[in-house]
Design a protein around this motif. Sequence first.
Motif, PDB file in Angstrom:
ATOM      1  N   PHE A  58     -15.441  10.596  -3.583  1.00 36.33           N
ATOM      2  CA  PHE A  58     -14.346   9.803  -4.118  1.00 36.33           C
ATOM      3  C   PHE A  58     -14.173  10.163  -5.581  1.00 36.33           C
ATOM      4  O   PHE A  58     -15.155  10.255  -6.308  1.00 36.33           O
ATOM      5  CB  PHE A  58     -14.712   8.325  -3.971  1.00 36.33           C
ATOM      6  N   GLY A  59     -12.963  10.379  -6.022  1.00 37.22           N
ATOM      7  CA  GLY A  59     -12.778  10.722  -7.424  1.00 37.22           C
ATOM      8  C   GLY A  59     -11.368  10.470  -7.920  1.00 37.22           C
ATOM      9  O   GLY A  59     -10.431  10.331  -7.146  1.00 37.22           O
ATOM     10  N   THR A  60     -11.264  10.407  -9.222  1.00 33.39           N
ATOM     11  CA  THR A  60      -9.974  10.272  -9.885  1.00 33.39           C
ATOM     12  C   THR A  60     -10.090  10.850 -11.290  1.00 33.39           C
ATOM     13  O   THR A  60     -11.181  11.099 -11.784  1.00 33.39           O
ATOM     14  CB  THR A  60      -9.510   8.797  -9.947  1.00 33.39           C
ATOM     15  N   ARG A  61      -8.973  11.063 -11.907  1.00 35.90           N
ATOM     16  CA  ARG A  61      -8.912  11.568 -13.279  1.00 35.90           C
ATOM     17  C   ARG A  61      -7.980  10.655 -14.060  1.00 35.90           C
ATOM     18  O   ARG A  61      -6.960  10.204 -13.552  1.00 35.90           O
ATOM     19  CB  ARG A  61      -8.366  12.993 -13.274  1.00 35.90           C
ATOM     20  N   PHE A  62      -8.374  10.403 -15.298  1.00 30.47           N
ATOM     21  CA  PHE A  62      -7.480   9.632 -16.162  1.00 30.47           C
ATOM     22  C   PHE A  62      -7.514  10.222 -17.554  1.00 30.47           C
ATOM     23  O   PHE A  62      -8.482  10.865 -17.952  1.00 30.47           O
ATOM     24  CB  PHE A  62      -7.817   8.133 -16.159  1.00 30.47           C
ATOM     25  N   THR A  63      -6.424  10.030 -18.265  1.00 27.55           N
ATOM     26  CA  THR A  63      -6.308  10.556 -19.626  1.00 27.55           C
ATOM     27  C   THR A  63      -5.940   9.422 -20.569  1.00 27.55           C
ATOM     28  O   THR A  63      -5.289   8.456 -20.185  1.00 27.55           O
ATOM     29  CB  THR A  63      -5.230  11.652 -19.723  1.00 27.55           C
TER      30      THR A  63
ATOM     31  N   ALA B 100     -14.535   2.450  -9.252  1.00 30.16           N
ATOM     32  CA  ALA B 100     -13.836   3.395 -10.124  1.00 30.16           C
ATOM     33  C   ALA B 100     -13.072   2.662 -11.222  1.00 30.16           C
ATOM     34  O   ALA B 100     -13.063   3.096 -12.378  1.00 30.16           O
ATOM     35  CB  ALA B 100     -12.886   4.268  -9.306  1.00 30.16           C
ATOM     36  N   ALA B 101     -12.433   1.542 -10.893  1.00 26.41           N
ATOM     37  CA  ALA B 101     -11.713   0.754 -11.906  1.00 26.41           C
ATOM     38  C   ALA B 101     -12.689   0.230 -12.962  1.00 26.41           C
ATOM     39  O   ALA B 101     -12.398   0.264 -14.157  1.00 26.41           O
ATOM     40  CB  ALA B 101     -10.963  -0.400 -11.247  1.00 26.41           C
ATOM     41  N   GLU B 102     -13.853  -0.219 -12.520  1.00 27.39           N
ATOM     42  CA  GLU B 102     -14.868  -0.676 -13.470  1.00 27.39           C
ATOM     43  C   GLU B 102     -15.346   0.472 -14.359  1.00 27.39           C
ATOM     44  O   GLU B 102     -15.562   0.291 -15.555  1.00 27.39           O
ATOM     45  CB  GLU B 102     -16.066  -1.292 -12.732  1.00 27.39           C
TER      46      GLU B 102
ATOM     47  N   SER C 157     -16.178  10.572 -10.428  1.00 25.71           N
ATOM     48  CA  SER C 157     -16.418  10.933  -9.033  1.00 25.71           C
ATOM     49  C   SER C 157     -17.791  10.433  -8.611  1.00 25.71           C
ATOM     50  O   SER C 157     -18.710  10.371  -9.426  1.00 25.71           O
ATOM     51  CB  SER C 157     -16.315  12.444  -8.835  1.00 25.71           C
ATOM     52  N   PHE C 158     -17.883  10.050  -7.374  1.00 26.42           N
ATOM     53  CA  PHE C 158     -19.155   9.640  -6.812  1.00 26.42           C
ATOM     54  C   PHE C 158     -19.115   9.802  -5.308  1.00 26.42           C
ATOM     55  O   PHE C 158     -18.051   9.984  -4.717  1.00 26.42           O
ATOM     56  CB  PHE C 158     -19.544   8.210  -7.217  1.00 26.42           C
TER      57      PHE C 158
END
Length: 161
Positions: free
Chosen positions: A99-104, A148-150, A118-119
């Motif tokens: 599971f993963g995401t990217r934020f800027t 992920a939000a945390e 990611s985890f």
Amino acid sequence: MFTSIKATALVLLTLLLVGCGFQLRGGDNLAPELHRIALVGDDKSQFYRLVSARLQRAGAQLVAPDALTPVLSISGLGQGNTAASVDSRADALEYATRFGTRFTLDMPDQTRKVFNISFNRSFLDKSAQALASSREQFQLHEQMEHEAAEQIVRQLNRLSF
């Protein structure tokens, strides 16, 4: 008499902890520069709403993007499953899900900061109980969105400007 001594001791201990600056682990302390922040992403998604709620809980005020406001852009979530173990008939017994995401974060007059989250988690494939297995996968996905939000807010907490 004995209960009033306990109550007094509890109050004094609480005042001592508060007075020394003790904070519970996971307390959200955003930098003052991030108290007004614009959040950009798919505002219809559950993940966007989770990040928005976590930021507001941390004391951030969500505003429309402008030239003087920091902008937090969150990308979509990526998820993939791979077989982690198989039985003697080559049927998958356990899956590992990534599971993963990217934020800027774009701060005025500063370079863009890019973060990746990611985890991995694993779950059992119960083919005889297909409904229970799909429900477990759904709950695991929701749990990973919350985590992920945390993590986004936690990483923002660590920033200093």
